[in-house]
Scaffold this active site. Structure first.
Site, PDB file in Angstrom:
ATOM      1  N   CYS A  84       0.064   1.953  -1.358  1.00 23.39           N
ATOM      2  CA  CYS A  84       0.620   0.371  -2.501  1.00 23.39           C
ATOM      3  C   CYS A  84       1.732  -0.272  -1.493  1.00 23.39           C
ATOM      4  O   CYS A  84       2.637  -0.107  -1.302  1.00 23.39           O
ATOM      5  CB  CYS A  84       1.306   1.624  -3.507  1.00 23.39           C
ATOM      6  SG  CYS A  84      -0.071   2.267  -4.780  1.00 23.39           S
ATOM      7  N   LYS A  86      -3.051  14.228  -9.137  1.00 24.52           N
ATOM      8  CA  LYS A  86      -3.918  13.731  -7.202  1.00 24.52           C
ATOM      9  C   LYS A  86      -2.233  13.791  -6.490  1.00 24.52           C
ATOM     10  O   LYS A  86      -2.694  14.284  -5.094  1.00 24.52           O
ATOM     11  CB  LYS A  86      -3.358  12.099  -8.033  1.00 24.52           C
ATOM     12  CG  LYS A  86      -3.230  11.534  -7.064  1.00 24.52           C
ATOM     13  CD  LYS A  86      -3.522   9.987  -6.908  1.00 24.52           C
ATOM     14  CE  LYS A  86      -2.019   9.215  -6.782  1.00 24.52           C
ATOM     15  NZ  LYS A  86      -1.095   9.077  -6.007  1.00 24.52           N
ATOM     16  N   ASN A  87      -1.019  13.646  -6.647  1.00 30.85           N
ATOM     17  CA  ASN A  87      -0.192  14.479  -6.251  1.00 30.85           C
ATOM     18  C   ASN A  87       0.196  15.762  -5.636  1.00 30.85           C
ATOM     19  O   ASN A  87       1.238  16.200  -4.693  1.00 30.85           O
ATOM     20  CB  ASN A  87       1.019  13.544  -6.437  1.00 30.85           C
ATOM     21  CG  ASN A  87       0.951  12.282  -6.364  1.00 30.85           C
ATOM     22  OD1 ASN A  87       0.746  11.597  -6.128  1.00 30.85           O
ATOM     23  ND2 ASN A  87       2.389  11.530  -7.062  1.00 30.85           N
ATOM     24  N   ASP A 102       6.547   7.036 -11.623  1.00 35.35           N
ATOM     25  CA  ASP A 102       5.470   6.505 -11.569  1.00 35.35           C
ATOM     26  C   ASP A 102       5.091   6.417 -12.730  1.00 35.35           C
ATOM     27  O   ASP A 102       4.249   5.944 -13.354  1.00 35.35           O
ATOM     28  CB  ASP A 102       4.618   8.009 -10.830  1.00 35.35           C
ATOM     29  CG  ASP A 102       4.057   8.199  -9.711  1.00 35.35           C
ATOM     30  OD1 ASP A 102       5.287   6.456  -8.557  1.00 35.35           O
ATOM     31  OD2 ASP A 102       4.114   8.677  -8.763  1.00 35.35           O
ATOM     32  N   ARG A 136       8.522   1.669   2.029  1.00 37.31           N
ATOM     33  CA  ARG A 136       8.375   2.918   2.207  1.00 37.31           C
ATOM     34  C   ARG A 136       7.972   3.065   3.819  1.00 37.31           C
ATOM     35  O   ARG A 136       6.633   3.610   4.459  1.00 37.31           O
ATOM     36  CB  ARG A 136       6.580   2.672   1.429  1.00 37.31           C
ATOM     37  CG  ARG A 136       6.866   2.735   0.220  1.00 37.31           C
ATOM     38  CD  ARG A 136       5.784   2.851  -1.441  1.00 37.31           C
ATOM     39  NE  ARG A 136       5.211   4.104  -0.864  1.00 37.31           N
ATOM     40  CZ  ARG A 136       4.557   4.817  -2.003  1.00 37.31           C
ATOM     41  NH1 ARG A 136       3.520   4.207  -2.239  1.00 37.31           N
ATOM     42  NH2 ARG A 136       4.607   5.826  -2.440  1.00 37.31           N
ATOM     43  N   ARG A 145      -8.038   4.856  -7.438  1.00 39.75           N
ATOM     44  CA  ARG A 145      -7.178   5.671  -6.551  1.00 39.75           C
ATOM     45  C   ARG A 145      -6.731   6.951  -7.461  1.00 39.75           C
ATOM     46  O   ARG A 145      -6.505   8.035  -6.749  1.00 39.75           O
ATOM     47  CB  ARG A 145      -6.325   4.549  -5.638  1.00 39.75           C
ATOM     48  CG  ARG A 145      -6.181   4.118  -5.073  1.00 39.75           C
ATOM     49  CD  ARG A 145      -5.833   3.546  -3.798  1.00 39.75           C
ATOM     50  NE  ARG A 145      -4.177   4.079  -3.538  1.00 39.75           N
ATOM     51  CZ  ARG A 145      -3.176   4.528  -4.022  1.00 39.75           C
ATOM     52  NH1 ARG A 145      -2.520   3.268  -3.780  1.00 39.75           N
ATOM     53  NH2 ARG A 145      -2.892   6.057  -4.136  1.00 39.75           N
TER      54      ARG A 145
HETATM   55  C1  UD1 Z   1       5.667  10.297  -3.688  1.00 41.84           C
HETATM   56  C2  UD1 Z   1       3.986  10.162  -4.453  1.00 41.84           C
HETATM   57  C3  UD1 Z   1       4.162   8.980  -5.563  1.00 41.84           C
HETATM   58  C4  UD1 Z   1       5.919   9.197  -6.341  1.00 41.84           C
HETATM   59  C5  UD1 Z   1       6.829   9.535  -4.818  1.00 41.84           C
HETATM   60  C6  UD1 Z   1       8.599   8.780  -5.457  1.00 41.84           C
HETATM   61  C7  UD1 Z   1       2.832  11.217  -3.286  1.00 41.84           C
HETATM   62  C8  UD1 Z   1       1.623  11.184  -2.991  1.00 41.84           C
HETATM   63  N1  UD1 Z   1       2.737  10.033  -4.116  1.00 41.84           N
HETATM   64  O1  UD1 Z   1       5.339   8.992  -2.948  1.00 41.84           O
HETATM   65  O2  UD1 Z   1       3.443   8.893  -6.386  1.00 41.84           O
HETATM   66  O3  UD1 Z   1       5.642   7.831  -6.525  1.00 41.84           O
HETATM   67  O4  UD1 Z   1       6.737  10.668  -4.949  1.00 41.84           O
HETATM   68  O5  UD1 Z   1       8.083  10.352  -7.049  1.00 41.84           O
HETATM   69  O6  UD1 Z   1       3.528  12.745  -3.755  1.00 41.84           O
HETATM   70  N2  UD1 Z   1      11.488   6.707   2.019  1.00 41.84           N
HETATM   71  C9  UD1 Z   1      12.480   7.154   3.349  1.00 41.84           C
HETATM   72  N3  UD1 Z   1      11.935   7.278   4.321  1.00 41.84           N
HETATM   73  C10 UD1 Z   1      11.267   8.252   4.460  1.00 41.84           C
HETATM   74  C11 UD1 Z   1      10.203   8.845   3.038  1.00 41.84           C
HETATM   75  C12 UD1 Z   1      10.691   8.310   2.066  1.00 41.84           C
HETATM   76  O7  UD1 Z   1      13.112   5.491   3.432  1.00 41.84           O
HETATM   77  O8  UD1 Z   1      10.750   8.561   5.455  1.00 41.84           O
HETATM   78  C13 UD1 Z   1      12.488   6.784   0.905  1.00 41.84           C
HETATM   79  C14 UD1 Z   1      10.894   5.376   0.290  1.00 41.84           C
HETATM   80  O9  UD1 Z   1      11.350   4.150   0.916  1.00 41.84           O
HETATM   81  C15 UD1 Z   1      11.751   5.299  -1.280  1.00 41.84           C
HETATM   82  C16 UD1 Z   1      12.084   6.918  -1.467  1.00 41.84           C
HETATM   83  O10 UD1 Z   1      12.797   7.191   0.208  1.00 41.84           O
HETATM   84  O11 UD1 Z   1      12.015   4.483  -1.462  1.00 41.84           O
HETATM   85  C17 UD1 Z   1      11.770   8.165  -2.401  1.00 41.84           C
HETATM   86  O12 UD1 Z   1      10.308   8.182  -1.784  1.00 41.84           O
HETATM   87  P1  UD1 Z   1       9.363   9.086  -1.537  1.00 41.84           P
HETATM   88  O13 UD1 Z   1       9.957  10.495  -2.208  1.00 41.84           O
HETATM   89  O14 UD1 Z   1       9.664   9.441   0.308  1.00 41.84           O
HETATM   90  O15 UD1 Z   1       8.193   9.152  -2.311  1.00 41.84           O
HETATM   91  P2  UD1 Z   1       6.272   9.400  -1.387  1.00 41.84           P
HETATM   92  O16 UD1 Z   1       6.746  11.088  -1.052  1.00 41.84           O
HETATM   93  O17 UD1 Z   1       5.291   8.260  -0.296  1.00 41.84           O
END
Ligand code: UD1
Length: 417
Positions: free
Chosen positions: A117, A22-23, A305, A122, A397
């Protein structure tokens, strides 16, 4: 609303095939926006998040077709509306992945702030900061990110935190920027590498994907390409944990051990015997697992995850486990539901202490997010009597045909209305 009814106590045994990730599929589908020529994708999983993204891309003018072998073709040649509306974005945070490609290709984008989620704040500030560093003019208006840039300019970007979709968004945008971009503190997840491989097949010039520094030399246009989506390492891990928790013996096909070493290590620590072949993983577990402690962190460390699924295993393991969640601040919601089955879990801040119990007792539980749902299914498989998992739309999902695949391994599980 759909529920899953599980009659626990069956040892999982047999073989199943793992679906595409998925990711990886979600960012790669968004990469189609970068080109006027079609992108052909194989091994795309049939998931609700994929359908949501197809609706989102379709609304922008991307032509979607399926071939006889269920390959997906995305043709963004007639892209007309660079807008991602709230109604679709709110159900799936990964929709933010259209922002970088739309801005790079169209010079403008209007993307609703995401939902997804409920596992913490996030924010998407790092996506926005990175695009601003590339010269974009971005502001938030009525819940929408409004972004404009005549042509993005290559930049050196350092992200304060390791962000997976942030890295992917910026890497895609940089492909069509003028000049060279360097993303430092980049996510090293295998899905970032899969996306980079697809972009390279489309003609992008990318080096260093899989390391913490990715260099992208912008080009003026990308072509079409064909790409096969990598196997889902989280689905793989989930089935392995389910097998280990039930003292089972399974073989998972169409997957790869190289993308989930940290998870395999923890399963060995729990007492499982693991045999890997080039595209399959077999697991055998005799008796009750040993409890395993873990700490989540960006790849290649233990993935957030997979934390919830290991918590379910620890609930019935021998000993006490300490689970520390360092990525998301609100990712223990499954603990309350596991307690309804008789689990002994104490939460303090970002740490959960799980004392293994001799058994869990079936009950009704509520899924709260995608991976929490998977942990409740695993707990239901080991619990005595019947467990009903409600709100399984979360599960749909991210897991393709989960009840069919578990039934194939002997589980007594069915969907009820
Ligand atoms: C992706 C994965 C999700 C997984 C996560 C962490 C996808 C579609 N989803 O989510 O399944 O759980 O990586 O491995 O690939 N953060 C900020 N600012 C930002 C972006 C992130 O503060 O602009 C923080 C988030 O709140 C979190 C951390 O960084 O605490 C990591 O998040 P991130 O790696 O961005 O997660 P996703 O990419 O949303």
């Amino acid at each position: 609303m759909n529920k899953l009814l599980i009659r626990g106590g069956v040892r999982l045994a047999g073989e199943v095939s793992i679906s595409g990730a998925k990711n990886a599929a979600l960012p790669i589908m968004c990469a189609a926006l970068l080109s006027t020529a079609p992108l052909r994708l194989a091994n795309v999983p049939h998931l609700r998040d994929v359908t949501t993204l197809l609706s989102l891309l379709g609304g922008m003018g991307v032509a979607v077709s399926l071939d006889a072998k269920l390959g997906l073709e995305l043709d963004a040649g007639k892209l007309h509306t660079p807008v991602a509306p709230y109604e679709l974005v709110r159900t799936m945070r990964a929709s933010i992945l259209v922002l970088g490609p739309l801005l790079a290709r169209c010079g403008e984008a209007r993307v609703s702030l995401p939902g997804g989620c409920a596992i913490g704040q996030r924010p998407v500030d790092l996506h926005i900061k990175g695009l601003q560093a590339m010269g974009a003019d971005i502001h938030v208006e009525h819940g929408y990110i409004i972004a404009r840039a005549k042509r993005l300019k290559g930049a050196r970007i350092f992200t304060d935190l390791v962000t997976v979709t942030g890295t992917e968004n910026l890497m895609m945008a940089a492909c069509l920027a003028e000049g060279t971009s360097v993303i430092e503190n980049a996510a090293r997840e295998p899905e970032v590498v899969d996306l980079a491989n697809c972009l390279k097949a489309m003609g992008a010039k990318i080096e260093g994907a899989g390391s913490d520094t990715i260099t992208i030399e912008g080009v003026s246009a990308l072509s079409g390409a064909a790409h096969r989506i990598m196997p889902d390492r989280i689905e793989t891990g989930t089935f392995l944990v389910a097998a280990a928790a039930t003292g089972g013996s399974v073989r998972l096909r169409n997957t790869s051990s190289g993308i989930l070493e940290a998870v395999l290590d923890k399963l060995r620590e729990a007492g499982a015997r693991i045999t890997v072949e080039s595209d399959s993983i077999a697991l055998e577990m005799d008796g009750t697992p040993q409890s395993v402690s873990l700490r989540t962190a960006p790849y290649p460390a233990f993935p957030t995850d997979m934390q919830a699924q290991f918590m379910a295993l620890d609930c019935i393991a021998r000993g006490t486990a300490v689970l520390t969640e360092t990525i998301f601040e609100n990712r223990f919601m499954h603990a309350l539901e596991l307690q309804r089955l008789g689990a002994n879990i104490e939460i303090s801040g970002n740490t959960a202490v799980v004392k293994g119990a001799a058994k869990l007792d079936g009950a009704s539980v509520m899924a709260t997010d995608l991976r929490a749902s998977a942990s409740l299914v695993i707990a239901g498989l080991v619990a005595t009597g019947e467990t009903v998992v409600e709100r399984i739309y979360h599960l749909d999902r991210g897991y393709e045909c989960i009840e069919e695949k578990l039934s194939q391994l002997g589980a007594r599980i069915k969907r009820i209305g």
